[in-house]
Design a protein around this motif. Structure first.
Motif, PDB file in Angstrom:
ATOM      1  N   GLU A 667       0.823  -1.215   0.000  1.00 20.84           N
ATOM      2  CA  GLU A 667       0.000   0.000   0.000  1.00 20.84           C
ATOM      3  C   GLU A 667       0.856   1.264   0.000  1.00 20.84           C
ATOM      4  O   GLU A 667       0.334   2.377   0.086  1.00 20.84           O
ATOM      5  N   GLY A 668       2.172   1.098  -0.048  1.00 20.45           N
ATOM      6  CA  GLY A 668       3.063   2.253  -0.053  1.00 20.45           C
ATOM      7  C   GLY A 668       3.415   2.767   1.323  1.00 20.45           C
ATOM      8  O   GLY A 668       3.817   3.919   1.480  1.00 20.45           O
ATOM      9  N   VAL A 669       3.284   1.913   2.323  1.00 19.94           N
ATOM     10  CA  VAL A 669       3.583   2.294   3.714  1.00 19.94           C
ATOM     11  C   VAL A 669       4.747   1.449   4.212  1.00 19.94           C
ATOM     12  O   VAL A 669       4.756   0.223   4.083  1.00 19.94           O
ATOM     13  N   ARG A 670       5.743   2.112   4.777  1.00 20.49           N
ATOM     14  CA  ARG A 670       6.917   1.439   5.338  1.00 20.49           C
ATOM     15  C   ARG A 670       6.609   1.058   6.783  1.00 20.49           C
ATOM     16  O   ARG A 670       6.262   1.918   7.600  1.00 20.49           O
ATOM     17  N   ALA A 671       6.724  -0.243   7.143  1.00 15.87           N
ATOM     18  CA  ALA A 671       6.363  -0.697   8.491  1.00 15.87           C
ATOM     19  C   ALA A 671       7.539  -1.402   9.145  1.00 15.87           C
ATOM     20  O   ALA A 671       8.161  -2.280   8.552  1.00 15.87           O
ATOM     21  N   THR A 672       7.823  -0.988  10.363  1.00 13.23           N
ATOM     22  CA  THR A 672       8.763  -1.709  11.221  1.00 13.23           C
ATOM     23  C   THR A 672       7.953  -2.610  12.149  1.00 13.23           C
ATOM     24  O   THR A 672       6.937  -2.185  12.709  1.00 13.23           O
ATOM     25  N   VAL A 673       8.390  -3.860  12.302  1.00 12.76           N
ATOM     26  CA  VAL A 673       7.764  -4.760  13.276  1.00 12.76           C
ATOM     27  C   VAL A 673       8.748  -4.982  14.409  1.00 12.76           C
ATOM     28  O   VAL A 673       9.854  -5.496  14.201  1.00 12.76           O
ATOM     29  N   VAL A 674       8.361  -4.553  15.598  1.00 12.84           N
ATOM     30  CA  VAL A 674       9.143  -4.797  16.810  1.00 12.84           C
ATOM     31  C   VAL A 674       8.503  -5.956  17.547  1.00 12.84           C
ATOM     32  O   VAL A 674       7.315  -5.904  17.896  1.00 12.84           O
TER      33      VAL A 674
END
Length: 781
Positions: A667-674
């Motif tokens: 979707e064009g969103v940068r996500a970090t998973v902690v």
């Protein structure tokens, strides 16, 4: 079982009675002094009447029966009696006698971690101290089987009769694991009063039958020597029958009477034979005679305790008939539970024991017979300072890192534990326990390697040919309990005190279905309060245990784990995380300042490749350090110019977080998973920083692990937390980062269905994570 020494001599009864009276006075005055301090917002309180009913029993035990290796749990309300004894025997300094219920002073109830005269067991939550020594005796038996014969020791619980209303007492008595523990004796203070009233039907006969039916030796100290002698005289049988038939309320009332009033009350409803028997007994003698109970006859008590020593193959219970408030002006008053003596009454009791205001706190003269007894007892039984637990060669990991394939955290737990069995210096000290759920919590591999414990070998009728080798014997290292979570946590707590009580450091690990952690919570807390060290795996957990339905789906256990002191709660997702965290948890059992550990696990198989990617990116040692610190960046969504979001998850929800990150990327969103492997450690680390700043007025908190995982450049991003537990369990993260947070979790009861069904129903699905992230980004624009 303790060996009876026939040559042992009992101090003269006259000297013991002098000590008994001094203990009664000191216990009463300790409470009086506490309540004469400057008044605060609430009353100080104390239980002078409850102390008085235990004075004779405790005098007989400490000064005429127990030795240095014996362990005693003191009835909670009798703590001032314990402190008086410890003062007379030299362990407690005089300065503490006026500090009851004061910070830094004597605790309200016996505490092995907070009192200066360290008790063997903390008590206070009724029912738990009643059976703690029973499980300590079981621990002693296990230690003797695995590490050689131990010094003889008795394990004694002093309990109030109303304490037997607690269901956990009967769960412990009924469990087959406690069968045959002849070193244990429970002494019941049968004063027939609860907090508010005289108990109309205490049903002592029924209680005795319960114990006997459980295979216990039942003894009683009912009537004192004067009454027993009277019963033996002509006509004494009528006197005995009349007293036995009196209602508890009527008998209790006699203790507040004297003279003709007592005689009239006593003879109310009696037949002519009783009236004739007492007709030539004067009023003073009659009062002394009819109130002569065995629980205040030191000679009879000592004889009864020795009777229990002669029962080496079964636990014992002693019913000691006492009077609440014995020896005090409030004796027998049905409302005396929290009553306090007036200043005039205190003066009268002080004078009665031959003291004045200048001498009221004195010990006995060292050259007197009671003084010599006190000194001898102190040299034998006073508790030495505890020795540090030994540091064991616990490996950093038991297995090679796993970065591919699929496994559940519960399955990984079982495999790691089985591998640890082969670690020299560690494996032989691990002891596991489960309340009839060992196989369904993946202890099968461990049991096949180490066996099931029983004090003697048991024929399992062909079990050696089965896939699971269930052949109980003295070399086994797994203790199987009945279905009682209270018993599990009581046992773990006492195994976790193996070093302190039995000079053998054990590594206790228990398993339990996670929702039923709450069933044993009182005993869980009790173990932690006692500074016991143990590990418990709650598994399976959460609504991800989908088909099982709401009765087996836990939602608030994560919050409980995070809130309990002396405990680290961890919730790994991947197999190697389980390995690293379990090895660290075992090491924590030995370390100064170490904690117990609660692992919240799942039966859901999880693809291990995301962890493998993190392992390749970070390296094994740095990743392990972050896992043990509480969390790491599972998906590194560093700023690349696109809108960004941080997804924080823990445990079994890691796959949803990873999938949601991939969808957001499309979707064009940068996500970090902690991934927080231990939300508890991360929270405590953040809290410690600002608490230090507050206490030192430093003005700014130091950086915490969470803030190091999420750099300043990413902290303006919205945070979405997702947890298969109550949503508030991770709701503090936004505050730690100074940004908006959207908390997804399980805030309703579960039901049966598929994992996808339940995740959608409770709002923790991949779509929920994605939508929450997009909502957060939308509010930014």
């Amino acid at each position: 079982m303790p060996t009876i020494d026939p040559s042992a001599t009992t101090p003269a009864l006259g000297s013991l009675r002098e000590i008994e009276q001094r203990v009664l006075w000191l216990a009463t005055r300790i409470i009086d002094a506490a309540n004469r301090r400057e008044k605060g917002e609430v009353k100080v309180g104390g239980h002078q009447a409850s102390c008085a009913s235990m004075v004779s029993v405790m005098t007989a035990l400490w000064f005429g029966h127990i030795g240095g290796d014996d362990k005693v749990a003191v009835k909670p309300h009798a703590s001032p009696v314990y402190h008086a004894i410890k003062y007379l025997t030299g362990e407690l300094d005089r300065s503490y006698l006026t500090t009851l219920r004061q910070r830094g002073g004597l605790q309200a109830y016996p505490s092995r971690t907070k009192d200066p005269d360290v008790s063997d067991f903390s008590t206070g939550s009724v029912g738990l101290g009643a059976v703690a020594p029973l499980f300590s005796a079981l621990t002693r038996r296990y230690v003797a089987s695995h590490f050689g014969e131990q010094p003889d020791a008795r394990f004694i619980a002093l309990v109030g009769d109303a304490e037997l209303d607690e269901g956990n007492v009967w769960e412990a008595i009924a469990d087959p694991a406690t069968k045959g523990l002849g070193s244990f004796t429970m002494v019941v203070d049968l004063n027939r009063q609860s907090l508010d009233r005289v108990i109309p039907e205490i049903a002592a006969v029924r209680l005795k039958r319960f114990f006997a039916d459980a295979g216990w030796h039942v003894a009683e100290a009912k009537y004192g020597s004067r009454l027993t002698s009277a019963f033996a005289r002509p006509g004494g049988d009528a006197l005995a029958a009349h007293i036995d038939a009196m209602a508890n309320e009527a008998y209790q009332a006699l203790f507040g009477m004297s003279g003709e009033r007592l005689r009239s009350k006593f003879l109310d409803g009696a037949d002519e034979a009783v009236a004739r028997f007492v007709s030539d007994v004067d009023d003073d003698e009659l009062e002394s005679l009819v109130t002569d109970l065995g629980g205040h006859d030191i000679g009879l008590l000592l004889e009864t305790f020795r009777e229990c020593d002669r029962e080496p193959d079964r636990p014992s219970v002693v019913f000691a008939y006492t009077i609440k408030g014995w020896g005090l002006p409030i004796a027998g008053d049905p409302l005396n539970h929290a009553a306090l003596l007036t200043p005039d009454q205190i003066d009268a009791v002080r004078a009665q024991v031959g003291l004045d205001e200048a001498t009221e706190w004195d010990r006995f003269d060292a050259d007197s017979a009671p003084g010599r007894i006190c000194a001898a007892v102190g040299g034998s039984i006073n508790n030495p300072p505890p020795k540090p637990r030994p540091i064991l060669p616990v490996p950093a990991a038991a297995r090679a890192p796993m970065g591919s394939g699929s496994t559940s955290s519960q399955e990984a737990f079982g495999r790691v534990l089985a591998s640890l069995a082969d670690v020299e210096g560690v494996g032989e000290r691990i002891v596991t326990a489960a309340p009839d759920v060992s196989i369904s919590t993946n202890l099968g591999g461990w049991i096949n390697k180490t066996g099931v414990y029983a004090p003697v070998a048991v024929d399992d009728h062909g079990g050696a040919e089965r896939l699971l080798k269930w052949a109980p014997g003295p070399t086994g290292q797994h203790l199987e309990l009945g279905i009682s979570e209270m018993n599990l946590f009581m046992l773990l707590g006492q195994l976790g005190l193996g070093h302190d009580h039995h000079d053998q450091h054990l590594l206790p690990i228990g398993t339990v279905y996670d929702p039923f952690v709450l069933r044993g919570l009182d005993a869980f807390i009790y173990g932690l309060y006692n500074d016991a060290r143990f590990i418990v795996a709650g598994t399976p957990s959460g609504v991800t245990l989908a088909p099982e339905g709401g009765a087996h789906q836990s939602t608030i256990t994560a919050s409980v784990g995070a809130e309990l002191p002396n405990l680290n709660y961890a919730e790994p997702a991947y197999g190697t995380e389980v390995d690293w965290l379990l090895c660290d948890a075992i090491d924590q059992l030995s370390r100064p300042g170490g904690t117990s550990t609660y692992l919240r696990l799942s039966t859901r198989p999880i693809d291990q490749s995301p962890f493998g990617d993190a392992l390749d990116r970070l390296g094994a040692d740095p990743l392990r350090a972050q896992v043990l610190a509480g969390g790491y960046r599972l998906i590194d969504g560093s700023d690349d110019g696109r809108p960004g979001v941080t997804i924080v998850t823990t445990g079994v929800m890691a796959p949803e977080a990873v999938t949601a990150a991939a969808e957001l990327d499309r979707e064009g969103v940068r996500a970090t998973v902690v991934h927080l492997t231990s939300p508890d450690r991360v929270y405590q680390d953040w809290r410690a920083g600002y608490r230090t700043a507050i206490s030192s007025a430093a003005g700014a908190a130091s950086s915490c692990h969470l803030q190091r995982l999420i750099p300043e450049s990413e902290r303006s991003r919205p945070v979405v937390s997702v947890h298969d537990a109550a949503s508030h369990s991770l709701a503090w993260i936004g505050s730690a980062l100074g940004t908006r947070q959207y908390t997804l979790g399980v805030d309703r009861f579960g039901e049966s269905g598929t994992i996808a069904d339940l995740h959608r129903a409770t709002g923790i699905s991949v779509d929920d994570v994605v939508n929450a992230a997009l909502l957060g980004l939308g509010e930014d624009h």
